[in-house]
Write a protein that holds these residues in place. Structure first.
Motif, PDB file in Angstrom:
ATOM      1  N   GLY A  51       0.807  -1.219   0.000  1.00 37.98           N
ATOM      2  CA  GLY A  51       0.000   0.000   0.000  1.00 37.98           C
ATOM      3  C   GLY A  51       0.833   1.260   0.000  1.00 37.98           C
ATOM      4  O   GLY A  51       0.555   2.200  -0.748  1.00 37.98           O
ATOM      5  N   VAL A  52       1.869   1.295   0.824  1.00 39.72           N
ATOM      6  CA  VAL A  52       2.738   2.474   0.874  1.00 39.72           C
ATOM      7  C   VAL A  52       3.475   2.636  -0.454  1.00 39.72           C
ATOM      8  O   VAL A  52       3.558   3.748  -0.997  1.00 39.72           O
ATOM      9  N   GLY A  53       3.984   1.542  -0.992  1.00 42.50           N
ATOM     10  CA  GLY A  53       4.661   1.600  -2.287  1.00 42.50           C
ATOM     11  C   GLY A  53       3.742   2.132  -3.374  1.00 42.50           C
ATOM     12  O   GLY A  53       4.129   2.973  -4.186  1.00 42.50           O
ATOM     13  N   TYR A  54       2.506   1.643  -3.367  1.00 45.65           N
ATOM     14  CA  TYR A  54       1.531   2.084  -4.359  1.00 45.65           C
ATOM     15  C   TYR A  54       1.253   3.583  -4.206  1.00 45.65           C
ATOM     16  O   TYR A  54       1.201   4.314  -5.199  1.00 45.65           O
ATOM     17  N   ALA A  55       1.088   4.048  -2.980  1.00 42.05           N
ATOM     18  CA  ALA A  55       0.790   5.465  -2.744  1.00 42.05           C
ATOM     19  C   ALA A  55       1.925   6.370  -3.234  1.00 42.05           C
ATOM     20  O   ALA A  55       1.676   7.403  -3.869  1.00 42.05           O
ATOM     21  N   VAL A  56       3.151   5.996  -2.966  1.00 41.49           N
ATOM     22  CA  VAL A  56       4.298   6.786  -3.431  1.00 41.49           C
ATOM     23  C   VAL A  56       4.367   6.742  -4.966  1.00 41.49           C
ATOM     24  O   VAL A  56       4.582   7.764  -5.624  1.00 41.49           O
ATOM     25  N   GLY A  57       4.146   5.564  -5.515  1.00 35.21           N
ATOM     26  CA  GLY A  57       4.160   5.417  -6.973  1.00 35.21           C
ATOM     27  C   GLY A  57       3.072   6.236  -7.650  1.00 35.21           C
ATOM     28  O   GLY A  57       3.274   6.780  -8.732  1.00 35.21           O
TER      29      GLY A  57
END
Length: 138
Positions: A51-57
């Motif tokens: 989720g965090v990776g997706y949000a930054v991406g």
């Protein structure tokens, strides 16, 4: 015959937009995956890291999409720009929910988190492309 010329031209323009979107997605994906793997390595659970990776991406994707993919369809200022950003965020949240769901279900089934994330990437790419092309940047 004008329709014989216009329709193939429109198809080619759509393909170019899809290619630019794919390239922007690769850039955002690199940020997403790098963040995901770093957080996974740091001990964060797979769903949270995903989720965090997706949000930054997705933040990277907005920058690339609005400046290099849908340049002609980006609202310049005011309420139209705010609405477009809100729709982009909504499409991102749908992609995020889909990503978390896929990663959660697959890792819960014993699939390696990295393979689960790759599967989620494919599903999320397809859904967000359709939403952005047909709703956000129409």
């Amino acid at each position: 015959m004008i329709t014989g010329t216009v329709i193939p031209l429109l198809d080619r323009l759509r393909q170019v937009t899809l290619l630019r979107y794919a390239l922007a997605s690769v850039g955002a994906l690199a940020v997403d995956l790098g963040t995901f793997l770093a957080l996974l390595h740091a001990g964060l659970p797979a769903v949270a890291a995903s989720g965090v990776g997706y949000a930054v991406g997705i933040a990277v994707h907005w920058l690339l999409s609005s400046r290099a993919v849908f340049t002609e369809q980006v609202a310049s200022t005011g309420p139209a720009r705010a609405r477009q950003k809100a729709l982009f965020v909504a499409s991102a949240l749908i992609g995020l929910a889909l990503t978390a769901l896929v990663v959660g279900v697959l890792t819960g089934s014993g699939i390696d988190p990295r393979a689960a994330k790759l599967t989620a990437i494919v599903a999320s790419f397809a859904v967000t492309w359709l939403l952005r092309q047909r709703i956000v940047f129409r």
